[in-house]
Design a protein around this motif. Structure first.
Motif, PDB file in Angstrom:
ATOM      1  N   ARG A 190     -14.836 -30.003 -69.858  1.00  0.00           N
ATOM      2  CA  ARG A 190     -16.166 -30.554 -70.109  1.00  0.00           C
ATOM      3  C   ARG A 190     -17.252 -29.479 -70.036  1.00  0.00           C
ATOM      4  O   ARG A 190     -18.172 -29.444 -70.855  1.00  0.00           O
ATOM      5  N   THR A 244     -24.504 -37.773 -68.542  1.00  0.00           N
ATOM      6  CA  THR A 244     -23.593 -38.888 -68.836  1.00  0.00           C
ATOM      7  C   THR A 244     -24.207 -40.180 -68.309  1.00  0.00           C
ATOM      8  O   THR A 244     -25.019 -40.175 -67.379  1.00  0.00           O
ATOM      9  N   GLY A 251     -23.798 -41.010 -73.107  1.00  0.00           N
ATOM     10  CA  GLY A 251     -24.702 -40.096 -72.414  1.00  0.00           C
ATOM     11  C   GLY A 251     -25.862 -39.706 -73.307  1.00  0.00           C
ATOM     12  O   GLY A 251     -26.104 -40.308 -74.362  1.00  0.00           O
TER      13      GLY A 251
END
Length: 574
Positions: free
Chosen positions: A141, A165, A266
């Motif tokens: 991520r 997010t 998000g």
């Protein structure tokens, strides 16, 4: 077509049509040229055409002019034109030489189509493709956000990027990536924002509507009920809602939702120190770049979930291997203990068997001596003894005989405990008839009894042991006959069950549990003499064959049934 119509046709054409002399001076400029390039015909006519060409494209235009002079048309080449407002337009051009009625080259004509929007769309598609390609190269991520930052900076000028997010269940907005233009900030140092649709926060607004937005940061912060925390380039944070807080460094923010299948995952925002830094074109490019980020985030989440599952599975497999090893060690220890105790038990059995043989052998001689001496005294000196003395001698002989029978029964009981039954198929009906014939002789327990034995019964087991079993059961039925009556004894088979029934004295079912216990008796010796070992031996024989035995009676004086099973393979042979 009438030559007079040509000017009207040129004027009404949808594409830009420009005519030039051999020297490159504009002599035709239609309405489409006025609309696209912004110059009126009066402004353009008589001017060198090179003035409308982007400087970096003029060499290309000269090479095209050389081909036209040779009489060669040039079909659809890319170039750029400068509009009156200074914009550079991407165009597709088709140029042709123009000849007079005598066939002499008189000038040039080009048809120009504005493809700026198409080229911009192609560039945006290329950016999306490049974004998807780069973002698909990692499943981490943080690396995804870093790669996305590079993509955004190539397409849009910015001084900071924030990726957050959204958790709809917890109603929380959590920052996962923050870059201020010079350093990257640890997002865990930032507060988690509550998703409150009525509060009017920027990220909340984008999540609520699901649409990209451009915000004037200064005005946004000034609105009541909102918060804005600025992270400075050195990593410091300041609350811009504080009364003494100076105006925020970022002036413009552009935000777009990270969406997948209509669900907001998000928000991504870019910030600029310039006022009004972003407009619809930047917002459109920004939104296009975000589209592959949602898929990349989902892939990263799936990868994380897969990695967790793999780790859990490996941990479970490791725990299973450790458990199996512990089980193996415990099993080995248990088997060792079983072997030790089996050896000890076998030794004890052998010692008990030897003791039983020794006792039976050592006791028989004294018992026989007691019996024989009692009989000798009665025969030789009976007339000289008083009546009480003779009665005592007879009782002594009877007791000694009972003791001898008890010793023999105990020895049989001990032998049956460790003998392994044979497995053979034989005619049980024939064996039962032979036992019945033997026991029906005078002076035997079943003398005068009538037997009913079902024919063609077949059994699988140890014939010698089963002969002992039938002898015990038949003798039991013959012994416990009703006074003055002829015993009727029957043997029947039903599947793996065999039943010996009689019409004797029966018993009370409340005491049925005592029948198969050694030395447990329901009657006094004066009524029915015995040692109390017979039915215990019968039970042991049946259990050695893997079967069961039980007794039933409707009550005293109503006969009894003894049923046993031979599950090792008994069948009805008919």
């Amino acid at each position: 077509m009438d030559a007079e119509l040509w000017p009207a046709l040129v004027e009404s054409a949808g594409d830009v049509i420009v005519g030039k002399t051999l020297d490159g001076i504009v002599n035709v400029w239609n309405r489409a040229a006025e609309r696209v390039l912004g110059y009126s015909a009066a402004e353009a006519m008589g001017r060198p055409f090179e003035l409308f060409v982007a400087p970096e494209r003029r060499d290309r235009e000269r090479s095209v002019r050389e081909r036209l002079i040779r009489g060669e048309p040039v079909d659809r080449y890319d170039s750029e034109r400068i509009a009156k407002d200074g914009r550079t337009l991407s165009v597709s051009v088709t140029a042709s030489p123009v000849f007079d009625r005598h066939g002499h080259l008189a000038g040039f004509c080009e048809i120009v189509r504005d493809v700026t929007a198409i080229r911009r769309r192609d560039a945006e598609l290329h950016q999306v493709y490049e974004a998807a390609r780069r973002l698909s190269a990692t499943l981490d991520r943080h690396e995804l956000c870093s790669a996305f930052q590079d993509l955004v900076m190539e397409a849009i000028p910015c001084n900071g990027i924030v990726v957050s997010t959204f958790d709809p269940d917890a109603a929380e907005i959590r920052c996962v990536y923050l870059w201020t233009g010079s350093i990257e900030i640890d997002p865990t140092t930032l507060p988690v924002l509550a998703y409150q649709p009525g509060a009017g926060g920027m990220q909340t607004e984008v999540i609520r509507t699901g649409e990209p937005r451009i915000f004037d940061v200064g005005e946004r912060v000034a609105r009541p009920g909102t918060t804005y925390i600025e992270v400075e380039p050195d990593g410091g944070q300041r609350d811009l809602k504080a009364e003494s807080a100076p105006p925020p460094t970022p002036r413009t923010a552009m935000m777009a939702p990270i969406k997948l299948d209509g669900k907001v995952l998000g928000v991504v925002q870019v910030m600029s120190h310039e006022q009004d830094a972003y407009g619809p074109p930047e917002l459109e490019r920004f939104s296009a770049l975000i589209s592959p980020l949602a898929i990349a985030f989902q892939n990263a989440d799936l990868y994380d979930a897969a990695q967790r599952e793999i780790a859990e599975r490996r941990a479970a497999e490791e725990a299973l291997r450790a458990s199996e090893e512990r089980y193996r060690m415990l099993n080995e220890q248990l088997e060792g203990r079983v072997r030790q105790r089996t050896d000890a038990l076998q030794k004890a059995v052998d010692e008990l068997t030897g003791f039983s043989y020794s006792i039976s052998h050592d006791m028989r001689a004294p018992i026989r001596a007691i019996i024989s001496s009692s009989h000798i005294l009665l025969e030789d000196f009976g007339n000289e003894l008083e009546n009480d003395a003779r009665e005592q001698l007879r009782r002594q002989a009877t007791a000694a005989q009972k003791l001898g029978a008890l010793v023999d029964d105990l020895l049989d009981y001990a032998r049956l405990g460790h003998r392994e039954p044979a497995k053979e198929t034989f005619d049980l009906s024939a064996l039962a008839r032979a036992v019945a014939d033997r026991l029906s002789q005078p002076d035997w327990s079943c003398a005068g009894a009538e037997f009913s034995i079902e024919p063609d019964m077949v059994a699988v087991g140890d014939a010698t042991l089963l002969e002992i079993l039938l002898t015990i059961l038949f003798e039991n039925s013959g012994k416990y006959r009703r006074s003055g009556s002829t015993p009727h004894i029957a043997l029947r088979q039903k599947g793996a069950e065999f039943t010996v029934s009689d019409d004797g004295i029966g018993f009370d079912m409340r005491y049925v549990a005592k029948l198969f216990r050694p030395f447990e008796r329901l009657h006094r010796d004066e009524e029915y003499p015995g040692t109390g070992i017979g039915l215990a031996n019968a039970k042991r024989i049946v259990e050695r064959h893997g079967g069961k035995i039980w007794a039933e009676s409707d009550g005293p004086g109503k006969g009894a049934c003894f049923t046993f099973t031979l599950p090792s393979g008994a069948q009805n042979g008919r």
